[in-house]
Design a protein around this motif. Structure first.
Motif, PDB file in Angstrom:
ATOM      1  N   ASP A   1     -10.842 -30.132 -20.427  1.00  0.00           N
ATOM      2  CA  ASP A   1     -12.165 -30.605 -20.011  1.00  0.00           C
ATOM      3  C   ASP A   1     -12.454 -31.847 -20.839  1.00  0.00           C
TER       4      ASP A   1
ATOM      5  N   GLU B   1      -7.399 -36.694 -24.801  1.00  0.00           N
ATOM      6  CA  GLU B   1      -8.757 -37.245 -24.739  1.00  0.00           C
ATOM      7  C   GLU B   1      -8.757 -38.731 -25.060  1.00  0.00           C
TER       8      GLU B   1
ATOM      9  N   ARG C   1     -17.365 -35.137 -15.565  1.00  0.00           N
ATOM     10  CA  ARG C   1     -16.267 -35.044 -16.522  1.00  0.00           C
ATOM     11  C   ARG C   1     -14.931 -34.919 -15.784  1.00  0.00           C
TER      12      ARG C   1
ATOM     13  N   GLN D   1      -5.651 -29.646 -15.049  1.00  0.00           N
ATOM     14  CA  GLN D   1      -5.008 -28.358 -15.259  1.00  0.00           C
ATOM     15  C   GLN D   1      -3.539 -28.430 -14.864  1.00  0.00           C
TER      16      GLN D   1
ATOM     17  N   LEU E   1      -5.937 -25.747 -19.231  1.00  0.00           N
ATOM     18  CA  LEU E   1      -6.995 -26.608 -18.696  1.00  0.00           C
ATOM     19  C   LEU E   1      -7.530 -27.531 -19.778  1.00  0.00           C
TER      20      LEU E   1
ATOM     21  N   GLU F   1     -12.935 -34.551 -10.741  1.00  0.00           N
ATOM     22  CA  GLU F   1     -14.189 -34.891 -11.417  1.00  0.00           C
ATOM     23  C   GLU F   1     -15.156 -33.743 -11.192  1.00  0.00           C
ATOM     24  N   GLU F   2     -15.667 -33.188 -12.275  1.00  0.00           N
ATOM     25  CA  GLU F   2     -16.634 -32.097 -12.191  1.00  0.00           C
ATOM     26  C   GLU F   2     -17.799 -32.384 -13.127  1.00  0.00           C
TER      27      GLU F   2
ATOM     28  N   VAL G   1     -11.544 -32.904 -15.299  1.00  0.00           N
ATOM     29  CA  VAL G   1     -10.923 -31.601 -15.526  1.00  0.00           C
ATOM     30  C   VAL G   1      -9.479 -31.676 -15.048  1.00  0.00           C
TER      31      VAL G   1
END
Length: 427
Positions: free
Chosen positions: A246, A279, A235, A239, A244, A231-232, A237
């Motif tokens: 997002d 997504e 959001r 990889q 990657l 979690e960044e 993330v």
């Protein structure tokens, strides 16, 4: 399509319960016998994704399904237990199985079995496999019921992919007392040469999974080695070697859902799904009774200005996940209405919640023979550091809470069986 017999599915399911004296009896012998009589439907399934683990199986499966369906794929899905109606267990090409088809399939399996001993889960799993074999689709998602090695779903020789979500201590009476023993049962779904996505694991569990995978030549796609999720800034993330992603945070509440989403994304990427499907997997997945907000129905109306939440988690790992979720929510006076089975580690479940709950109302699970008595739940809560009392029903507990704290946060928790009764009574 077969014509439904005069009896409905509920009547046939009731008869099936009498075919074996035990609810759980782990072996595959009875499955092989009935599947042979049915013409081996397990050999005619669309490509199978087989999912095991202690926690997160259902959420991960729901995300994988959402991603595949966003790619235009038709997806069968099998899960257990159901919450409100048995039909929830069997999803045919995107739709819950209808009553005529379910009743016809159950009746066929019951008749072909010829009255021989077989557990309820085994014979209903045979019915699901028969439905999947007869209905065209692109993928079949099978969620393990209990364990993996001897689970009734473990009859597919070569799935397309396997997934193992976090393994923790639960169902010790069937799977073993140590994390390594339990992981060995979960790793029983690994197949020679078939890739396996592995979610976050404690070292003792991961060592067992890696050892079995090495013996079978089953490539692992493991979190922390082959893919990473974090979690960044609110959001998600993700990889892997492909690149990657997002993405928005998971639509299913709780920080643990980031790990579940990571496993789902690793599976989808392995299957060749694009970023839009990934997504959709994260944002669109729905899975009831996993920190589910109840906003309509009689109980929600009764709660009035209070927040009403429902969760079916029932082991120590679930207790930690709920506690982490509550810590991320806006401050609110939090009350628990809790009912558990007498086979669960109630102390381990409640200890993480003690820092977040001001009071617990203990209840029996309605209609459940193996419910832990409310008084035992109350005592366990107080031992865990949560002030507690008993109530004769969820409704009585909710009325008492809202009378004193009209704007409280109320979490009904402790058992999927209790969650199912709540979803039934709340419409």
């Amino acid at each position: 399509m077969a014509v439904a017999p005069p009896d409905g599915s509920d009547a046939i399911l009731a008869r099936m319960l009498a075919l074996h004296p035990k609810i759980i009896d782990l072996t595959l012998d009875r499955m092989w016998r009935l599947l042979e009589r049915l013409g081996h439907p397990e050999r005619d399934l669309p490509p199978v994704i087989h999912i095991a683990g202690t926690n997160g199986k259902g959420s991960t499966q729901a995300m994988i399904r959402a991603g595949l369906e966003a790619s235009g794929k038709r997806v069968h899905a099998y899960t257990s237990p159901h919450l409100a109606r048995f039909h929830e267990r069997i999803r045919l090409a995107g739709q819950l199985i209808d009553e005529p088809r379910l009743a016809a399939l159950l009746d066929e399996c019951y008749s072909v079995n010829g009255g021989e001993p077989i557990t309820y889960f085994e014979i209903t799993t045979c019915a699901a496999l028969l439905a999947f074999a007869r209905t065209p689709a692109d993928y079949t998602l099978l969620e393990v019921g209990l364990g993996g090695r001897l689970d009734a779903t473990n009859v597919v020789d070569r799935p397309r992919l396997t997934v193992i979500t976090p393994v923790s201590i639960d169902h010790q009476q069937y799977l073993g007392d140590t994390l390594a023993e339990i992981a060995g049962e979960k790793a029983g779904i690994l197949k020679r040469g078939v890739p396996c996505v592995v979610g976050p694991q404690e070292d003792a569990a991961l060592e067992v999974i890696e050892s079995r995978a090495a013996r079978l030549g089953a490539p692992l796609i493991a979190q922390g080695q082959h893919w990473h999720v974090a979690e960044e800034r609110g959001r998600l993330v993700f990889q892997d070697e492909t690149g990657l992603l997002d993405l928005p945070p998971p639509g299913l509440p709780g920080p643990h859902q980031f790990d579940n989403a990571g496993a789902a994304l690793a599976a989808l990427r392995h299957l060749g799904c694009d970023a839009a499907a990934c997504e959709a997997a994260v944002a669109r997945a729905e899975w009831p009774a996993r920190m589910q907000r109840l906003t309509s129905g009689p109980l929600a109306d009764m709660a009035a200005e209070a927040q009403l939440w429902l969760d079916g988690g029932h082991n120590p790992a679930a207790g930690h996940a709920i506690a982490a979720t509550l810590s991320r929510m806006p401050p609110a006076e939090t009350h628990l209405i809790c009912g558990m089975l007498n086979t669960k580690d109630i102390a381990g479940y409640l200890r993480p919640l003690a820092a977040h709950a001001v009071h617990l109302h203990a209840v029996d699970i309605p209609g459940e023979a193996n419910t832990l008595p409310a008084e035992a739940t109350r005592k366990a809560a107080e031992t865990a550091g949560i002030p507690a009392s008993t109530a004769t029903s969820v409704e009585q507990a909710l009325a008492a809470i809202t009378a004193r704290s009209p704007h409280a946060r109320v979490l009904i928790c402790g058992s999927l069986y209790l969650a199912g009764r709540i979803l039934q009574s709340n419409g």
